[in-house]
Design an enzyme around this catalytic site. Sequence first.
Site, PDB file in Angstrom:
ATOM      1  N   LYS A 154       0.869  -1.181   0.000  1.00  0.00           N
ATOM      2  CA  LYS A 154       0.000   0.000   0.000  1.00  0.00           C
ATOM      3  C   LYS A 154       0.904   1.229   0.000  1.00  0.00           C
ATOM      4  O   LYS A 154       2.064   1.150   0.388  1.00  0.00           O
ATOM      5  CB  LYS A 154      -0.908   0.002   1.231  1.00  0.00           C
ATOM      6  CG  LYS A 154      -2.006  -1.064   1.133  1.00  0.00           C
ATOM      7  CD  LYS A 154      -2.972  -0.927   2.279  1.00  0.00           C
ATOM      8  CE  LYS A 154      -4.037  -2.014   2.225  1.00  0.00           C
ATOM      9  NZ  LYS A 154      -4.905  -1.951   3.392  1.00  0.00           N
ATOM     10  N   HIS A 157       2.342   6.675   2.791  1.00  0.00           N
ATOM     11  CA  HIS A 157       1.738   8.017   2.733  1.00  0.00           C
ATOM     12  C   HIS A 157       2.361   8.997   3.730  1.00  0.00           C
ATOM     13  O   HIS A 157       3.314   8.670   4.442  1.00  0.00           O
ATOM     14  CB  HIS A 157       0.220   7.921   2.910  1.00  0.00           C
ATOM     15  CG  HIS A 157      -0.205   7.304   4.209  1.00  0.00           C
ATOM     16  ND1 HIS A 157       0.027   7.904   5.414  1.00  0.00           N
ATOM     17  CD2 HIS A 157      -0.854   6.139   4.468  1.00  0.00           C
ATOM     18  CE1 HIS A 157      -0.458   7.136   6.376  1.00  0.00           C
ATOM     19  NE2 HIS A 157      -0.991   6.058   5.831  1.00  0.00           N
ATOM     20  N   HIS A 160       3.027   7.989   7.312  1.00  0.00           N
ATOM     21  CA  HIS A 160       4.207   7.151   7.522  1.00  0.00           C
ATOM     22  C   HIS A 160       5.475   8.002   7.485  1.00  0.00           C
ATOM     23  O   HIS A 160       6.409   7.769   8.247  1.00  0.00           O
ATOM     24  CB  HIS A 160       4.310   6.068   6.439  1.00  0.00           C
ATOM     25  CG  HIS A 160       3.164   5.126   6.427  1.00  0.00           C
ATOM     26  ND1 HIS A 160       2.446   4.830   5.296  1.00  0.00           N
ATOM     27  CD2 HIS A 160       2.579   4.425   7.422  1.00  0.00           C
ATOM     28  CE1 HIS A 160       1.485   3.977   5.605  1.00  0.00           C
ATOM     29  NE2 HIS A 160       1.537   3.720   6.887  1.00  0.00           N
TER      30      HIS A 160
END
Length: 632
Positions: A154, A157, A160
């Site tokens: 994933k 983003h 993170h």
Amino acid sequence: MATANNNGHNPTALEASNPVDIYRSHISELLAPIAGKPAKDIYEKLSWTQTFDKGDLGLAIPSLRVPPKEASAKASEWSENFPNSDLVEKPITAGTFLQFFFKPQPLTKLIISSILQKKSLYGTNPKLGLRDEADPTKGKKRMVIDFSSPNIAKPFHAGHLRSTIIGGFLANLYEAAGWDVVRLNYLGDWGRQFGLLANAFQMLGSEEKLEKDPIGHLYDIYVEINRISKPEEDEIKEKKEALTQASTEGKDTAELEKQIQALESKSVNEKARQYFKRMEEGDEAALATWRRFRDLSIERYKKTYSRLNIRYDVYGGESTVELERMDRAVKQLEESGLSEESQGAIIVDLTKNPRTKKLGKALVRKRDGSSLYLTRDIGEAYKRVEVYQPDKLVYVVASQQELHLAQLFKILELMGHPDIAEKCQHISFGMVQGMSTRKGTVKFLDDILRDVGEKMHEVMQTNKTKYEQVENPEQTADTLGITAVMVQDMSGKRINGYDFSLDRMTSFEGDTGPYLQYAHARLCSITRKAGLSAEDLESADLSLLSEAHAINLVRALSSWPDVVQNTLKTQEPVTVLSYLFKMTHMLSSSYDVLKVVGSEPEIKKARMALYEAARQVLNNGMKLLGLNPVER
């Protein structure tokens, strides 16, 4: 005349991890007999000032339990009776405050010598991390810090990114304070999406692309399999809505139910669920595929993290929490009477107790019997305590998770583990807006760093003369770009979000990452041009540094260890950053006054010793923040 002695209360310059503590000891011992207060109490209340016009240290008289009505008179009395000293001027009274100014010459000698001798250790205090300062054999305090935690396949983003930068900084900070720090990356590496991913790889995967860019390729096939499965999911949803409608109207639903069952049994999502079930049951072939995806992703993450000066001791994750730990957590919740059944699910209702009412209801297990994050997190907290025996458990997670973590900590306490709950701390932060790449919305950290590096390269090329002096412009642009991203992230309080702005962060104007790097490179350039050796600097006559610019710069450098210690209280990178900007602004206003090249030999040595001390502190501060200082 009073001089600084070196008894138990007065560490010598070389023993003191913070040279200003010598002044604190000296002042408190001179003031104790006058004030009729223990030196230890005075020492603890001496605080550093916000601006130099208010002194180097300040003492609020009421803080020593002096009645407010008497505080002003006491300040005047204590100031008048303060003896002459080699180290400090007579204190100045400002209402109920005493302001202490350090005498410039002894301070200059003490601070510059201390910095040149300790180098990268100036500002650190390993004693702070001891379990018992009086008995170092009891060892260091230990902190487990959980930060970054991306989900495999994933996007990496903005949340993170912030967690990575803030967590990396806090790990450095506690290490500088002598703690034993365990850096933990708790990956999102388990769940039905791995069944989806494994099936997607069989259908759409490429071995070559997986080896070359595991994170990107897994993400691409994940997006594609979701696109493929959307029409069938929509059809199932439609039929389920029709089923609900038919049931309400009392119609026969047997045919619809049969259709739904047939669609579900051959759906992409059902195949994923079955694959994940094989993983949970320990099917070796299924686990081998999952392990490969995980290992390749971690290898790629490591390369990206190293560009940010981030390393990990442990790559954990949701997959590493054993099922028995989670079952034990559910059982303990049941036995302690904390959990209850609600519409087929298991919950902990914290609203029943007025003290925990605002924490709401926490879901422990879904109706279908599958465990949720909370159960996993309880099991993981137990595991961390068991494996690492920490004094502190830190979770660096976005503010959106505040309720979840507050529920976790409270439930651990109510389960009979207040000792574990007390060790837990949530380091929260706000979100980043507008973080997208030049090619559209953001996918991965590598994309962001590539874009910022390219933009930085363009900015550097606008100054042709300086650009030509840089040995490896692409590498320097990359380093400056990373600094730009990290400094923008640390420029405000953690809890405040910010707008991700390529133009602002890559500018050399204002308080930006490139400005800090420029300040460091300029000091390195002065060093190269001066051509003096370390021995020359050590033998410099520091009494020649008599200008106000030099004295104030020394005063700023003397406060660096205090800044580091204060940052342990604020846990804010901006505490360090604000200091570095303030100090570099003082530096840039000094260059015209304190010229090195072309000065008389002895003055040149003294000024160069000052600039080398400033470069060392700037370097220490940048490294503490996780930055790579450039030299040209």
